[in-house]
Design a protein around this motif. Structure first.
Motif, PDB file in Angstrom:
ATOM      1  N   GLY A   1      32.094  36.176  46.331  1.00 27.94           N
ATOM      2  CA  GLY A   1      31.574  37.674  46.695  1.00 27.94           C
ATOM      3  C   GLY A   1      29.892  37.603  46.452  1.00 27.94           C
ATOM      4  N   PRO A   2      29.136  39.119  46.829  1.00 26.33           N
ATOM      5  CA  PRO A   2      28.801  38.821  47.844  1.00 26.33           C
ATOM      6  C   PRO A   2      27.087  38.336  47.567  1.00 26.33           C
ATOM      7  CG  PRO A   2      29.389  41.201  46.757  1.00 26.33           C
ATOM      8  CD  PRO A   2      29.600  40.244  45.474  1.00 26.33           C
ATOM      9  N   ASP A   3      26.682  37.627  46.173  1.00 28.30           N
ATOM     10  CA  ASP A   3      26.123  36.460  45.693  1.00 28.30           C
ATOM     11  C   ASP A   3      26.106  35.462  45.549  1.00 28.30           C
ATOM     12  OD1 ASP A   3      22.781  35.495  45.783  1.00 28.30           O
ATOM     13  OD2 ASP A   3      22.895  36.757  44.089  1.00 28.30           O
ATOM     14  N   PRO A   4      26.560  34.873  46.826  1.00 33.15           N
ATOM     15  CA  PRO A   4      27.397  33.200  46.528  1.00 33.15           C
ATOM     16  C   PRO A   4      26.784  31.883  46.046  1.00 33.15           C
ATOM     17  CG  PRO A   4      27.260  33.932  48.829  1.00 33.15           C
ATOM     18  CD  PRO A   4      26.662  34.158  48.290  1.00 33.15           C
ATOM     19  N   THR A   5      27.082  31.525  45.123  1.00 33.31           N
ATOM     20  CA  THR A   5      26.874  30.275  44.269  1.00 33.31           C
ATOM     21  C   THR A   5      26.488  29.718  45.107  1.00 33.31           C
ATOM     22  OG1 THR A   5      28.129  30.810  42.512  1.00 33.31           O
ATOM     23  CG2 THR A   5      27.339  29.317  42.447  1.00 33.31           C
TER      24      THR A   5
ATOM     25  N   SER B   1      30.408  34.754  52.025  1.00 32.86           N
ATOM     26  CA  SER B   1      30.230  36.008  51.102  1.00 32.86           C
ATOM     27  C   SER B   1      31.224  37.161  51.811  1.00 32.86           C
ATOM     28  CB  SER B   1      28.602  36.589  51.452  1.00 32.86           C
ATOM     29  OG  SER B   1      28.209  37.825  51.111  1.00 32.86           O
ATOM     30  N   VAL B   2      31.852  37.839  50.646  1.00 32.49           N
ATOM     31  CA  VAL B   2      32.541  38.868  51.088  1.00 32.49           C
ATOM     32  C   VAL B   2      31.850  40.243  50.076  1.00 32.49           C
ATOM     33  CG1 VAL B   2      34.768  39.519  50.255  1.00 32.49           C
ATOM     34  CG2 VAL B   2      34.814  37.285  51.267  1.00 32.49           C
ATOM     35  N   ARG B   3      32.262  40.984  50.042  1.00 32.81           N
ATOM     36  CA  ARG B   3      31.664  42.307  49.889  1.00 32.81           C
ATOM     37  C   ARG B   3      33.349  43.536  49.556  1.00 32.81           C
ATOM     38  NH1 ARG B   3      26.576  42.795  48.948  1.00 32.81           N
ATOM     39  NH2 ARG B   3      25.372  41.105  49.876  1.00 32.81           N
ATOM     40  N   THR B   4      34.716  43.483  50.476  1.00 36.62           N
ATOM     41  CA  THR B   4      34.908  44.110  49.992  1.00 36.62           C
ATOM     42  C   THR B   4      36.671  43.467  50.255  1.00 36.62           C
ATOM     43  OG1 THR B   4      34.986  44.516  52.659  1.00 36.62           O
ATOM     44  CG2 THR B   4      33.918  45.850  51.351  1.00 36.62           C
ATOM     45  N   PRO B   5      37.386  44.063  49.957  1.00 28.62           N
ATOM     46  CA  PRO B   5      38.949  43.606  50.131  1.00 28.62           C
ATOM     47  C   PRO B   5      39.406  43.676  51.850  1.00 28.62           C
ATOM     48  CG  PRO B   5      39.356  45.230  48.635  1.00 28.62           C
ATOM     49  CD  PRO B   5      37.584  45.521  49.359  1.00 28.62           C
ATOM     50  N   GLU B   6      38.712  44.426  52.296  1.00 26.92           N
ATOM     51  CA  GLU B   6      38.984  43.852  53.754  1.00 26.92           C
ATOM     52  C   GLU B   6      37.223  42.530  54.358  1.00 26.92           C
ATOM     53  OE1 GLU B   6      37.371  47.547  52.382  1.00 26.92           O
ATOM     54  OE2 GLU B   6      39.499  48.214  53.250  1.00 26.92           O
TER      55      GLU B   6
ATOM     56  N   TYR C   1      36.002  31.956  44.754  1.00 24.75           N
ATOM     57  CA  TYR C   1      34.823  31.161  43.604  1.00 24.75           C
ATOM     58  C   TYR C   1      34.512  32.237  42.498  1.00 24.75           C
ATOM     59  CZ  TYR C   1      31.140  27.801  42.238  1.00 24.75           C
ATOM     60  OH  TYR C   1      30.808  26.481  41.346  1.00 24.75           O
ATOM     61  N   ASN C   2      33.529  32.267  41.407  1.00 27.62           N
ATOM     62  CA  ASN C   2      33.262  33.133  40.884  1.00 27.62           C
ATOM     63  C   ASN C   2      32.846  34.048  41.221  1.00 27.62           C
ATOM     64  OD1 ASN C   2      33.433  30.927  39.105  1.00 27.62           O
ATOM     65  ND2 ASN C   2      31.236  30.732  38.977  1.00 27.62           N
ATOM     66  N   GLY C   3      32.318  34.906  42.009  1.00 28.43           N
ATOM     67  CA  GLY C   3      31.747  36.165  42.497  1.00 28.43           C
ATOM     68  C   GLY C   3      32.361  37.529  43.120  1.00 28.43           C
ATOM     69  N   LEU C   4      33.579  36.767  43.243  1.00 26.53           N
ATOM     70  CA  LEU C   4      34.169  37.796  44.036  1.00 26.53           C
ATOM     71  C   LEU C   4      34.994  39.287  42.648  1.00 26.53           C
ATOM     72  CD1 LEU C   4      36.440  35.553  45.470  1.00 26.53           C
ATOM     73  CD2 LEU C   4      35.578  37.327  46.841  1.00 26.53           C
TER      74      LEU C   4
ATOM     75  N   GLY D   1      40.634  27.140  43.491  1.00 23.06           N
ATOM     76  CA  GLY D   1      39.230  27.075  43.045  1.00 23.06           C
ATOM     77  C   GLY D   1      39.307  27.901  41.845  1.00 23.06           C
ATOM     78  N   HIS D   2      37.685  29.029  41.450  1.00 20.56           N
ATOM     79  CA  HIS D   2      37.665  29.202  40.227  1.00 20.56           C
ATOM     80  C   HIS D   2      38.384  30.860  40.350  1.00 20.56           C
ATOM     81  CE1 HIS D   2      33.757  26.219  39.454  1.00 20.56           C
ATOM     82  NE2 HIS D   2      34.792  26.174  41.223  1.00 20.56           N
ATOM     83  N   VAL D   3      38.529  30.954  39.012  1.00 23.66           N
ATOM     84  CA  VAL D   3      38.868  31.813  38.436  1.00 23.66           C
ATOM     85  C   VAL D   3      37.425  33.117  38.317  1.00 23.66           C
ATOM     86  CG1 VAL D   3      39.947  34.127  36.823  1.00 23.66           C
ATOM     87  CG2 VAL D   3      41.816  31.611  37.171  1.00 23.66           C
ATOM     88  N   PRO D   4      37.558  34.657  39.603  1.00 21.14           N
ATOM     89  CA  PRO D   4      36.091  35.200  39.438  1.00 21.14           C
ATOM     90  C   PRO D   4      36.472  35.667  37.775  1.00 21.14           C
ATOM     91  CG  PRO D   4      37.902  35.392  41.493  1.00 21.14           C
ATOM     92  CD  PRO D   4      38.464  34.456  40.644  1.00 21.14           C
ATOM     93  N   PHE D   5      35.050  35.966  38.018  1.00 20.88           N
ATOM     94  CA  PHE D   5      34.439  36.656  36.579  1.00 20.88           C
ATOM     95  C   PHE D   5      35.269  38.037  36.592  1.00 20.88           C
ATOM     96  CE2 PHE D   5      30.600  33.868  36.612  1.00 20.88           C
ATOM     97  CZ  PHE D   5      30.801  32.565  36.549  1.00 20.88           C
ATOM     98  N   ALA D   6      35.576  39.171  37.307  1.00 20.28           N
ATOM     99  CA  ALA D   6      36.407  39.889  37.473  1.00 20.28           C
ATOM    100  C   ALA D   6      37.871  40.106  36.971  1.00 20.28           C
ATOM    101  CB  ALA D   6      35.950  40.570  38.277  1.00 20.28           C
ATOM    102  N   ILE D   7      38.079  38.885  36.972  1.00 18.83           N
ATOM    103  CA  ILE D   7      39.572  38.931  36.731  1.00 18.83           C
ATOM    104  C   ILE D   7      39.881  38.101  35.687  1.00 18.83           C
ATOM    105  CG2 ILE D   7      40.775  39.998  38.292  1.00 18.83           C
ATOM    106  CD1 ILE D   7      40.925  37.327  39.110  1.00 18.83           C
TER     107      ILE D   7
END
Length: 120
Positions: free
Chosen positions: A45-49, A56-61, A81-84, A105-111
């Motif tokens: 996600g936006p703030d990678p571990t 770093s990915v912020r959007t689906p695109e 990883y976790n932050g998506l 990988g890791h299941v993101p915290f958001a799902i």
């Protein structure tokens, strides 16, 4: 055929690629090499571990673009990883499926794990 799976450490990646190239080029004729299956950078996600080895990915695109970039870089699968966000994760899985790549990988915290399993 034996498989080894690397999950993205940059030093490991450089070493493995170097040895693999030497085996393929015939520079190490006494060494039989396994088929090595590797991910490139972690997709997070936006703030990678692990920022030094992550995209770093912020959007689906951006998630879809990260899959394309990983393929261009020679990845055999996509490591997430976790932050998506939920939306980015689902876009990454969809794009990877479309291009016949596995997502690990890791299941993101958001799902939930069930959401991840259902996504494929």
């Amino acid at each position: 055929m034996a498989k080894a799976r690397s999950l993205g450490a940059m030093v490991e990646l450089l070493f493995v690629c170097g040895v693999l190239l030497m085996v393929v080029a015939g520079l190490l004729p006494w060494l039989l090499g396994p088929r090595i299956v590797m991910a490139g950078e972690i997709v997070d996600g936006p703030d990678p571990t692990w920022p030094a080895i992550s995209r770093s990915v912020r959007t689906p695109e951006q998630g879809r673009a990260a899959v394309a970039a990983s393929i261009r870089d020679g990845s055999d699968f996509i490591k997430v990883y976790n932050g998506l966000s939920r939306e980015s994760y689902l876009a990454i899985v969809d794009e990877a499926k479309r291009r016949h790549l596995d997502v690990v990988g890791h299941v993101p915290f958001a799902i939930t794990a069930a959401d991840a399993a259902e996504a494929g």
